[in-house]
Each structure stands twice: as structure tokens, then as C-alpha cells.
Scaffold this active site. Sequence first.
Site, PDB file in Angstrom:
ATOM      1  N   GLN A  72      11.566  -5.982  21.967  1.00 51.84           N
ATOM      2  CA  GLN A  72      10.593  -6.034  20.881  1.00 51.84           C
ATOM      3  C   GLN A  72      10.102  -7.466  20.682  1.00 51.84           C
ATOM      4  O   GLN A  72      10.907  -8.399  20.616  1.00 51.84           O
ATOM      5  CB  GLN A  72      11.224  -5.483  19.590  1.00 51.84           C
ATOM      6  CG  GLN A  72      10.255  -5.353  18.430  1.00 51.84           C
ATOM      7  CD  GLN A  72       9.154  -4.333  18.659  1.00 51.84           C
ATOM      8  OE1 GLN A  72       9.358  -3.317  19.308  1.00 51.84           O
ATOM      9  NE2 GLN A  72       7.965  -4.612  18.135  1.00 51.84           N
ATOM     10  N   ASP A 116       7.085  -1.175  28.718  1.00 50.82           N
ATOM     11  CA  ASP A 116       6.035  -1.849  27.949  1.00 50.82           C
ATOM     12  C   ASP A 116       4.880  -2.303  28.839  1.00 50.82           C
ATOM     13  O   ASP A 116       3.812  -2.647  28.347  1.00 50.82           O
ATOM     14  CB  ASP A 116       6.626  -3.101  27.262  1.00 50.82           C
ATOM     15  CG  ASP A 116       6.889  -2.884  25.781  1.00 50.82           C
ATOM     16  OD1 ASP A 116       6.178  -2.062  25.171  1.00 50.82           O
ATOM     17  OD2 ASP A 116       7.804  -3.536  25.251  1.00 50.82           O
ATOM     18  N   LYS A 159      10.660   4.037  16.854  1.00 56.57           N
ATOM     19  CA  LYS A 159      10.759   4.377  18.280  1.00 56.57           C
ATOM     20  C   LYS A 159      12.033   5.188  18.535  1.00 56.57           C
ATOM     21  O   LYS A 159      12.019   6.172  19.280  1.00 56.57           O
ATOM     22  CB  LYS A 159      10.737   3.098  19.138  1.00 56.57           C
ATOM     23  CG  LYS A 159       9.370   2.415  19.144  1.00 56.57           C
ATOM     24  CD  LYS A 159       9.399   0.990  19.726  1.00 56.57           C
ATOM     25  CE  LYS A 159       8.023   0.332  19.588  1.00 56.57           C
ATOM     26  NZ  LYS A 159       8.008  -1.086  20.016  1.00 56.57           N
TER      27      LYS A 159
HETATM   28  N1  GUN Z   1       5.235  -6.189  19.409  1.00 52.80           N
HETATM   29  C1  GUN Z   1       3.990  -5.818  19.079  1.00 52.80           C
HETATM   30  N2  GUN Z   1       3.549  -4.850  19.909  1.00 52.80           N
HETATM   31  C2  GUN Z   1       4.554  -4.618  20.776  1.00 52.80           C
HETATM   32  C3  GUN Z   1       4.700  -3.728  21.870  1.00 52.80           C
HETATM   33  O1  GUN Z   1       3.825  -2.948  22.224  1.00 52.80           O
HETATM   34  N3  GUN Z   1       5.893  -3.776  22.513  1.00 52.80           N
HETATM   35  C4  GUN Z   1       6.867  -4.633  22.159  1.00 52.80           C
HETATM   36  N4  GUN Z   1       7.980  -4.631  22.865  1.00 52.80           N
HETATM   37  N5  GUN Z   1       6.760  -5.473  21.160  1.00 52.80           N
HETATM   38  C5  GUN Z   1       5.606  -5.466  20.474  1.00 52.80           C
END
Ligand code: GUN
Length: 300
Positions: free
Chosen positions: A97, A120, A53
Amino acid sequence: MPARLIDGTAIGEAMRGELQGEIRDLKRRGVTPGLAAVLVGENPASHTYVRMKGKACDEAGLYHETLRLPAETTEAELLALIERLNADHKIHGILVQLPLPKHINTQRVLHRVDPGKDVDGFHPENVGKVSIGDPTGFRPATPYGVQQLLVRSELEPTGKHAVIVGRSTIVGRPMAALLLQDGPGGNATVTVCHSRTRDIKAVTRQADILIVAIGKPEFVTGDMVKPGAVVIDVGVNRMDDPSLKKGYRLVGDVKFDEVKKVAGAITPVPGGVGPMTITMLLYNTVQAARQWARERDGEG
Ligand code: GUN
């Protein structure tokens, strides 16, 4: 005839290119979209995702910070960090995350993120907005990416029966909301299956579009798919493979070699949904910065 491959890498790259104009416009107005990623603990897959990211932000010209915290971080410390990021004008998007360590209440943390920075789309305010089709809400990046893959591959969901396997809050549920919406990329008849669905094969075989996000390697086999269906594989699972240097290979939730002989179109793993998830996170961060700049400039 084997299935057409849906190339998420190419579609994701094209979409990131299209975003450049808006990033330039925002910078001209003195706003560089900024993303903060918060990572708690040592989960190796999470570290990989967060690194990817950050790299995507660099390539797109976005500002980003990664805040890496030890596994012993307390919930109070994490909440205090989120408050600080909520107040930071360089940061327009905040991503925590998942998964978080077990001693931290995930809901409490996600609810503390300013809904205007919740790129998110996990805060209840955004879940609600997405559910009612309010475009100021943030759409969770993975289902948003799946929707874009369909639209840009000329596989418009309107009128089709979309079957989603998996009811997670990150993928399955928001996927259903997006495909139900009244508008382009929506208008599908949606069924959601999960671990308790009886005779799941009878349901998946009805799908014109089958979206699989159940977190079980190679769960969907050829006999579960209607000939000619579109199959979108959201799964990313590590399978031991001693013949490879890294000791594992990535497989999806779909048994690719079998299903590609039955489906009309299919996403590979890797190179399908994954690159789209990161692309849509960039879109959401730019959307957050745009909405923030509008408010700053009193444009309503
Ligand atoms: N863990 C698995 N998928 C995601 C996501 O889309 N966003 C975040 N923040 N954590 C995750």
C-alpha cells in the site's frame, strides 16, 4: 438534461459475480487465489483501503493476509518480507500500500515484488507489458476499473478524444496506455494534461471523455467541460465538514453539482471509480493465480 450517473457500485458487484465461476474452477484445481497486502505506518486512509480490500477478498472467497508493519520498519526489513511473500505458494498477489514512509525508497520496494505477483501493475515489467498490450501484464486496478466502467456503460472509447488530467504512475500514465491500445476499450485519441499544462481549460473542453486524477478537490468546474462529455472522477479527497459526525466528507476532483449539469454522463464520489478499483484488484489476483496454475501444470 442532467448527466446520467455511472454506478460503479452496481457494475463492480456485477463483475465480482462474474468472477465467481473462475474462482470455483481454480479451487477445483487446488488453487485458492491469495492476496497479501503490506501496510507500513499509520496513514488512516491507507488503513481504510486495506481493510476494504481484505473484506472484498473474504466476500469473493479469496485467501488474504494483511501484514501491518510499524512506521519505523527499515527498508531492509520490508524487502525481506517481500522476498518471503514472493516465495510463499499461498500468495499469488502482493500489494504494497502506498504511500510508504519517507525513509523507504518506494521504487526499490516495488521493483522487488515478483512481477508474476505484482497485482498492482507497478513493476517495470508490467508497466512495459501494459504499454505494448501484452495481456499477461497486470493492469493497474484504478485505470483498469475506469476502462471497464466505460465499456460496460456503453461508452466505448474507440475514436473518441479522451483527455486525462494527471500524469501519475498509478492512474494517469497507465490510463493513457489502456485507452491507446488497439482493441475494445481502447482506440481513443489520448491527451494527458498535468500541473504545467498551459490553458488547461482549452484542452479539457475538447474531451469527449474526461478522466480526472489530479488529487485536487473540485478542480474541474462546469466551464471546463464540453456539453455532453463523459466525466470520470478518480479523486477521493477529505474536506472538513463540522456538521458531520466524522468531521469530513469525501469529494472528488470534479465539482459534481456544477459539472453534472453540463456532462452527458458522470461518476459520483463515492460510488464511482472506488468500487471498481477493488473489483479489478480481485480480477488481477485471480489472473495471477490462473497464470501461476498454468505454469505449475505446464500449460505454457
Ligand atoms: N495508494 C493509492 N492508490 C494505490 C493503489 O492503487 N495501490 C496501492 N498499493 N497503493 C495505492
